[in-house]
Motif scaffolding. Sequence first.
Motif, PDB file in Angstrom:
ATOM      1  N   LYS A 280       0.836  -1.316  -0.021  1.00 10.79           N
ATOM      2  CA  LYS A 280       0.120  -0.057   0.087  1.00 10.79           C
ATOM      3  C   LYS A 280       0.903   1.275  -0.113  1.00 10.79           C
ATOM      4  O   LYS A 280       2.030   1.226   0.568  1.00 10.79           O
ATOM      5  CB  LYS A 280      -0.809  -0.142   1.306  1.00 10.79           C
ATOM      6  N   GLY A 307      -8.852   1.173  -1.500  1.00  7.95           N
ATOM      7  CA  GLY A 307      -8.115   1.855  -0.374  1.00  7.95           C
ATOM      8  C   GLY A 307      -8.994   2.895   0.340  1.00  7.95           C
ATOM      9  O   GLY A 307     -10.046   2.882   0.008  1.00  7.95           O
ATOM     10  N   ILE A 327      -3.744   3.517  -0.722  1.00  8.48           N
ATOM     11  CA  ILE A 327      -4.297   2.701  -1.695  1.00  8.48           C
ATOM     12  C   ILE A 327      -3.422   1.621  -2.315  1.00  8.48           C
ATOM     13  O   ILE A 327      -1.961   1.585  -1.573  1.00  8.48           O
ATOM     14  CB  ILE A 327      -4.747   3.294  -2.785  1.00  8.48           C
ATOM     15  N   ASP A 328      -3.941   0.477  -2.801  1.00  6.44           N
ATOM     16  CA  ASP A 328      -2.995  -0.870  -3.182  1.00  6.44           C
ATOM     17  C   ASP A 328      -1.848   0.005  -4.137  1.00  6.44           C
ATOM     18  O   ASP A 328      -2.166   0.746  -4.864  1.00  6.44           O
ATOM     19  CB  ASP A 328      -3.861  -1.677  -3.773  1.00  6.44           C
TER      20      ASP A 328
END
Length: 363
Positions: A280, A307, A327-328
């Motif tokens: 992340k 995310g 977020i990823d």
Amino acid sequence: MENLQKTCLYDRHVAANAKMSPFGGFMMPIEYTGIIAEHNAVRHAAGIFDVSHMGEIFVTGADAGKFVNHIFTNDASVLTPGKIQYGMMLYPDGGTVDDLLVYCMEGGRWLLVVNAANIAKDYDWIVENAKGFDVEIDNASERWAQIALQGPDAERVATETLGLDVADLVFYTFKETEWDGKPLILSRTGYTGEDGFELYAGPESIIKMWDKLAAAGVTLCGLGCRDTLRFEVGLPLYGHELSAEISPVEGGLGMFVKTDKPEFVGKEAIIRQKTEGITKKVVGIELADKAVPRAGYDVESDGKVIGKVTTGYQSISTGKSVCMALIDKQYATIGQPVDVRIRKKLFKGTVCKKRFYDKNYKK
């Protein structure tokens, strides 16, 4: 209601009709005349903040420098008296205990300035990690108060209104001096993206300084615009862009983690993250519409949650709807289209740099 602490300026805030709210265990002013007016005062003139809720922890003793470098991600060994560094303290797994400022003082003394909500936790963690080091640790937070004078006019105001000699200070330097016969630590730092100063002194001195600045017409600023200001220039807030679950690498702050140092708490975990990669990352997102993305809102891609927003606003300085989000990693490239779910509706966004507004420091 939790047992909230009050800073030495609490009565001044109430008298100025500030909107008060709990923050970090303290009852703090969120705004006086309004967040937009206060924000713009700091961007274009000057404003003052009560930051007496922040913690001041002093480290002294034969091993003070060695110990500070052991618990701090940046390389404090390069500091000389009068210099300051920003960095983090980490858990062994790489999660963040806190982000902080480290002041290298004369006579082998060190000052750690920590976040209000973390004072007790940080102090306990520092003491726990001090075993085997010849150091004394003094949580002096209740003896020191602090105000921040921020904005392009800060140097002029500090000189004319408070009679302070500040022109020789460059960004991230400080000096120990006196004001009105009492000790003062005067630093050229800030968390707004503008030039400015932090003034550390006893409560009595801080009240006098605040009164002088307020009487001179300097805009009183609450924590509301402190948040919008720091957010616009991509500065993190503990509990949002950094936490026990978010490492500096995931927060995009790896430049403040010096893995070429011999050792520090959390070093192995950070090296692992830097070599094996992270899953992340904190990024900026700009929305196409004027909707406001708030902390906790989902970020999606093709209907899949990737995310969450960590901080979001309609930027006062740019007028754009922007946010920072964790977020990823596979979506964390500049230009990547994403969606932010605001209530029940999806709004189109694009991943961008976290800095939405350029900093203006005196180098």
